[in-house]
Design a protein around this motif. Structure first.
Motif, PDB file in Angstrom:
ATOM      1  N   PRO A  41     110.253  39.309  81.238  1.00  0.00           N
ATOM      2  CA  PRO A  41     110.996  39.591  79.999  1.00  0.00           C
ATOM      3  C   PRO A  41     110.151  40.386  79.002  1.00  0.00           C
ATOM      4  CG  PRO A  41     111.262  37.298  80.654  1.00  0.00           C
ATOM      5  CD  PRO A  41     110.183  37.861  81.515  1.00  0.00           C
ATOM      6  N   SER A  42     110.818  40.915  77.980  1.00  0.00           N
ATOM      7  CA  SER A  42     110.171  41.677  76.901  1.00  0.00           C
ATOM      8  C   SER A  42     109.429  42.902  77.414  1.00  0.00           C
ATOM      9  CB  SER A  42     109.218  40.780  76.104  1.00  0.00           C
ATOM     10  OG  SER A  42     109.907  39.682  75.554  1.00  0.00           O
ATOM     11  N   LYS A  43     109.924  43.472  78.523  1.00  0.00           N
ATOM     12  CA  LYS A  43     109.352  44.690  79.099  1.00  0.00           C
ATOM     13  C   LYS A  43     107.907  44.514  79.555  1.00  0.00           C
ATOM     14  CE  LYS A  43     112.394  47.554  76.236  1.00  0.00           C
ATOM     15  NZ  LYS A  43     112.482  48.587  75.190  1.00  0.00           N
ATOM     16  N   TYR A  44     107.554  43.278  79.917  1.00  0.00           N
ATOM     17  CA  TYR A  44     106.248  42.993  80.502  1.00  0.00           C
ATOM     18  C   TYR A  44     106.374  43.028  82.030  1.00  0.00           C
ATOM     19  CZ  TYR A  44     103.464  41.451  76.443  1.00  0.00           C
ATOM     20  OH  TYR A  44     102.723  41.396  75.288  1.00  0.00           O
ATOM     21  N   SER A  45     105.233  43.069  82.676  1.00  0.00           N
ATOM     22  CA  SER A  45     105.211  42.969  84.132  1.00  0.00           C
ATOM     23  C   SER A  45     103.912  42.304  84.559  1.00  0.00           C
ATOM     24  CB  SER A  45     105.325  44.355  84.781  1.00  0.00           C
ATOM     25  OG  SER A  45     104.181  45.141  84.479  1.00  0.00           O
ATOM     26  N   ALA A  46     103.919  41.793  85.787  1.00  0.00           N
ATOM     27  CA  ALA A  46     102.713  41.208  86.384  1.00  0.00           C
ATOM     28  C   ALA A  46     102.413  41.989  87.653  1.00  0.00           C
ATOM     29  CB  ALA A  46     102.931  39.731  86.690  1.00  0.00           C
ATOM     30  N   LYS A  47     101.208  42.500  87.762  1.00  0.00           N
ATOM     31  CA  LYS A  47     100.839  43.315  88.916  1.00  0.00           C
ATOM     32  C   LYS A  47      99.462  42.896  89.408  1.00  0.00           C
ATOM     33  CE  LYS A  47     100.254  48.152  90.414  1.00  0.00           C
ATOM     34  NZ  LYS A  47     101.202  48.016  91.545  1.00  0.00           N
ATOM     35  N   ARG A  48      99.358  42.677  90.716  1.00  0.00           N
ATOM     36  CA  ARG A  48      98.068  42.271  91.271  1.00  0.00           C
ATOM     37  C   ARG A  48      97.342  43.464  91.861  1.00  0.00           C
ATOM     38  NH1 ARG A  48      96.465  37.169  95.246  1.00  0.00           N
ATOM     39  NH2 ARG A  48      94.381  37.934  95.798  1.00  0.00           N
ATOM     40  N   LYS A  49      96.056  43.555  91.549  1.00  0.00           N
ATOM     41  CA  LYS A  49      95.167  44.557  92.126  1.00  0.00           C
ATOM     42  C   LYS A  49      93.885  43.841  92.504  1.00  0.00           C
ATOM     43  CE  LYS A  49      93.115  49.113  91.314  1.00  0.00           C
ATOM     44  NZ  LYS A  49      92.966  50.230  90.337  1.00  0.00           N
ATOM     45  N   ALA A  50      93.561  43.853  93.808  1.00  0.00           N
ATOM     46  CA  ALA A  50      92.426  43.069  94.333  1.00  0.00           C
ATOM     47  C   ALA A  50      92.691  41.599  94.019  1.00  0.00           C
ATOM     48  CB  ALA A  50      91.107  43.561  93.758  1.00  0.00           C
ATOM     49  N   HIS A  51      91.784  40.960  93.287  1.00  0.00           N
ATOM     50  CA  HIS A  51      91.975  39.534  93.015  1.00  0.00           C
ATOM     51  C   HIS A  51      92.460  39.263  91.593  1.00  0.00           C
ATOM     52  CE1 HIS A  51      88.009  40.291  91.279  1.00  0.00           C
ATOM     53  NE2 HIS A  51      88.167  39.176  90.577  1.00  0.00           N
TER      54      HIS A  51
ATOM     55  N   CYS B 182     100.969  42.362  81.385  1.00  0.00           N
ATOM     56  CA  CYS B 182     100.949  43.191  80.187  1.00  0.00           C
ATOM     57  C   CYS B 182     102.276  43.919  80.056  1.00  0.00           C
ATOM     58  CB  CYS B 182      99.796  44.197  80.231  1.00  0.00           C
ATOM     59  SG  CYS B 182      99.925  45.380  81.584  1.00  0.00           S
ATOM     60  N   GLU B 183     102.401  44.715  79.013  1.00  0.00           N
ATOM     61  CA  GLU B 183     103.613  45.499  78.848  1.00  0.00           C
ATOM     62  C   GLU B 183     103.673  46.533  79.956  1.00  0.00           C
ATOM     63  OE1 GLU B 183     106.096  47.317  75.166  1.00  0.00           O
ATOM     64  OE2 GLU B 183     104.000  47.894  75.305  1.00  0.00           O
ATOM     65  N   ASP B 184     104.854  46.659  80.547  1.00  0.00           N
ATOM     66  CA  ASP B 184     105.041  47.603  81.642  1.00  0.00           C
ATOM     67  C   ASP B 184     104.742  49.016  81.154  1.00  0.00           C
ATOM     68  OD1 ASP B 184     105.951  49.174  83.746  1.00  0.00           O
ATOM     69  OD2 ASP B 184     107.538  47.771  84.249  1.00  0.00           O
ATOM     70  N   VAL B 185     103.832  49.699  81.834  1.00  0.00           N
ATOM     71  CA  VAL B 185     103.417  51.041  81.427  1.00  0.00           C
ATOM     72  C   VAL B 185     104.602  52.001  81.408  1.00  0.00           C
ATOM     73  CG1 VAL B 185     101.982  53.026  82.005  1.00  0.00           C
ATOM     74  CG2 VAL B 185     101.084  50.706  82.270  1.00  0.00           C
ATOM     75  N   SER B 186     105.528  51.864  82.360  1.00  0.00           N
ATOM     76  CA  SER B 186     106.669  52.772  82.415  1.00  0.00           C
ATOM     77  C   SER B 186     107.545  52.627  81.178  1.00  0.00           C
ATOM     78  CB  SER B 186     107.501  52.516  83.682  1.00  0.00           C
ATOM     79  OG  SER B 186     107.999  51.188  83.695  1.00  0.00           O
ATOM     80  N   HIS B 187     107.712  51.370  80.707  1.00  0.00           N
ATOM     81  CA  HIS B 187     108.492  51.143  79.491  1.00  0.00           C
ATOM     82  C   HIS B 187     107.776  51.748  78.295  1.00  0.00           C
ATOM     83  CE1 HIS B 187     111.718  48.695  81.046  1.00  0.00           C
ATOM     84  NE2 HIS B 187     110.862  47.890  81.647  1.00  0.00           N
ATOM     85  N   ALA B 188     106.459  51.529  78.236  1.00  0.00           N
ATOM     86  CA  ALA B 188     105.687  52.048  77.109  1.00  0.00           C
ATOM     87  C   ALA B 188     105.729  53.567  77.092  1.00  0.00           C
ATOM     88  CB  ALA B 188     104.247  51.551  77.192  1.00  0.00           C
ATOM     89  N   ASN B 189     105.622  54.197  78.274  1.00  0.00           N
ATOM     90  CA  ASN B 189     105.641  55.659  78.346  1.00  0.00           C
ATOM     91  C   ASN B 189     106.995  56.212  77.919  1.00  0.00           C
ATOM     92  OD1 ASN B 189     103.008  55.745  79.180  1.00  0.00           O
ATOM     93  ND2 ASN B 189     103.502  55.904  81.378  1.00  0.00           N
ATOM     94  N   ARG B 190     108.081  55.530  78.340  1.00  0.00           N
ATOM     95  CA  ARG B 190     109.408  55.998  77.961  1.00  0.00           C
ATOM     96  C   ARG B 190     109.611  55.917  76.452  1.00  0.00           C
ATOM     97  NH1 ARG B 190     111.314  53.401  82.729  1.00  0.00           N
ATOM     98  NH2 ARG B 190     111.965  51.557  81.558  1.00  0.00           N
TER      99      ARG B 190
ATOM    100  N   LEU C 126     102.254  32.882  80.323  1.00  0.00           N
ATOM    101  CA  LEU C 126     103.410  33.664  79.876  1.00  0.00           C
ATOM    102  C   LEU C 126     103.813  33.268  78.459  1.00  0.00           C
ATOM    103  CD1 LEU C 126     105.650  33.699  83.096  1.00  0.00           C
ATOM    104  CD2 LEU C 126     103.972  35.397  82.334  1.00  0.00           C
ATOM    105  N   ALA C 127     103.736  31.973  78.163  1.00  0.00           N
ATOM    106  CA  ALA C 127     104.099  31.503  76.828  1.00  0.00           C
ATOM    107  C   ALA C 127     103.143  32.060  75.781  1.00  0.00           C
ATOM    108  CB  ALA C 127     104.102  29.973  76.794  1.00  0.00           C
ATOM    109  N   GLN C 128     101.836  32.073  76.092  1.00  0.00           N
ATOM    110  CA  GLN C 128     100.864  32.591  75.141  1.00  0.00           C
ATOM    111  C   GLN C 128     101.020  34.094  74.928  1.00  0.00           C
ATOM    112  OE1 GLN C 128      97.174  29.629  76.255  1.00  0.00           O
ATOM    113  NE2 GLN C 128      96.795  31.288  74.828  1.00  0.00           N
ATOM    114  N   CYS C 129     101.582  34.765  75.917  1.00  0.00           N
ATOM    115  CA  CYS C 129     101.870  36.196  75.755  1.00  0.00           C
ATOM    116  C   CYS C 129     103.149  36.419  74.955  1.00  0.00           C
ATOM    117  CB  CYS C 129     101.992  36.861  77.127  1.00  0.00           C
ATOM    118  SG  CYS C 129     100.417  37.052  77.999  1.00  0.00           S
ATOM    119  N   GLY C 130     103.796  35.324  74.573  1.00  0.00           N
ATOM    120  CA  GLY C 130     104.986  35.425  73.735  1.00  0.00           C
ATOM    121  C   GLY C 130     106.266  35.720  74.482  1.00  0.00           C
TER     122      GLY C 130
END
Length: 380
Positions: free
Chosen positions: A349-359, A364-372, A318-322
């Motif tokens: 924070p910073s409109k990022y999110s963490a989402k698990r798919k499979a393993h 990354c930046e939350d797609v919904s925030h980016a789309n808005r 998370l720190a390296q992602c700023g």
């Protein structure tokens, strides 16, 4: 020349630290007592000097050691311009360093912009950026910082108040690499009383930051609007010493030396785990010009590690992602690793999110925030 006990202790703390980093005696001729003129291409050591008692004592000590060993020794004085009269304080500090024989001596002016982190933190960020930039420009071998064991104890208490976890007990490291520049703290075993004695012996006129509260009577509590560090120094530390019946500064400083070894071992293991389980990628999200860092975590691989290591890997990611994250964010991402049952994304924070798919857990930046944001940009 006869040195006081305080000066001997300070020199004894600085010498081995310089030698450890290849900054020892430059040639056998320097084994003779006295000062020696360093070669023009001799390693350069800078002292970060504020004009306070600690940094002036360090400047005097560094000048003594460097002149005996054939090293060049200069001073960097950062003027933040956040207090009235800062120009005069910087000028006096430069004058003292010049009188001690340091060369070069430079005053660096910086602009401090508080982006919500607080004025003290913003000033620290600006100061380190200026020190790094100048040290690189001069190809300095190291920058010396004058944090004492009093500062170390206060740092531990501040981090405990702010719930910094295990690392709070480790305090400040005696060495730190920032953007390729080596910072050394040789005075973490030296007390503020000793640096005061060094300055008085050398007749160095030092400056006390008024927000430190040194001018307020010792039996009077500092106002609540004073910086937390100052209130800890004048109110909490004396209370704890009286309550425990011992020098709490000495106790806490001793604890940090033990804990730093343990924290260092944990961090080394976490770095190995991070290299094996995390991949970073950069990209420019929609409607953005700034490159951002995203991460993919191999949840199955990370799950094989202990909770302590997982937490460090996630925090480092998370720190390296700023991101300016809290402990709850780390715990929430860890649940995607260790307690996965198909739950949804974790907001960060910073409109990022963490989402698990499979393993794979993608941060990354939350797609919904980016789309808005993109839609808003298109409308305008």
């Amino acid at each position: 020349m006869a040195y006081s006990a305080a000066m001997k202790a300070a020199i004894g703390a600085l010498r081995p630290m310089l030698e450890t980093h290849g900054l020892g005696m430059q040639s056998p001729e320097f084994a003779k007592h006295g000062e020696h003129k360093p070669a023009q291409d001799a390693p350069l050591v800078f002292v970060a000097c504020s004009g306070g008692r600690d940094s002036l004592a360090l400047a005097a000590c560094a000048r003594t050691v460097c002149s005996a060993w054939g090293l060049r020794c200069g001073a960097l004085i950062v003027d933040h311009h956040v207090q009235d009269g800062s120009e005069e304080v910087a000028r006096q500090a430069a004058q003292s360093c010049n009188a001690l024989g340091l060369e070069p001596v430079m005053v660096i002016n910086v602009d401090v912009h508080d982006d919500g982190q607080g004025l003290e933190a913003a000033a620290r960020t600006a100061r380190y950026a200026a020190l790094v930039k100048t040290a690189k420009l001069w190809r300095a071998s190291a920058v010396l910082l004058a944090h004492t064991k009093n500062d170390q104890a206060e740092t531990v208490l501040i981090d405990l108040i702010r719930a910094a976890g295990t690392d709070a007990f480790a305090g400040m490291s005696d060495e730190q690499l920032i953007d390729g520049v080596l910072f050394l703290r040789p005075f973490l075993t030296i007390s503020r009383a000793q640096t005061t004695q060094i300055c008085e012996d050398a007749e160095l006129r030092y400056w006390d930051d008024p927000t430190n509260g040194d001018a307020i009577p010792t039996d009077t509590a500092l106002p609540r609007d004073y910086p937390l560090r100052s209130r800890i120094r004048h109110d909490l530390v004396p209370y704890l010493s009286a309550f425990a019946g011992c020098d709490i500064v000495e106790r806490l400083a001793s604890v940090t030396q033990i804990v730093r070894r343990d924290v260092s071992a944990l961090q080394e293991e976490a770095e190995r785990a991070c290299a094996q389980t995390v991949e970073f990628e950069s990209g420019i999200p929609a409607a953005e010009q700034q490159v951002k860092l995203f991460a993919n975590i191999d949840a199955r691989a990370l799950a094989q590690y202990s909770e302590a290591i997982r937490y460090r890997v996630i925090a480092q990611t998370l720190a390296q992602c700023g991101l300016q994250f809290a402990a709850r964010h780390v715990s929430a991402v860890d649940r995607l690793v260790s307690q996965w049952h198909g739950q949804g994304k974790v907001s960060l924070p910073s409109k990022y999110s963490a989402k698990r798919k499979a393993h794979v857990i993608r941060i990354c930046e939350d797609v919904s925030h980016a789309n808005r944001r993109c839609a808003k940009s298109n409308r305008s």
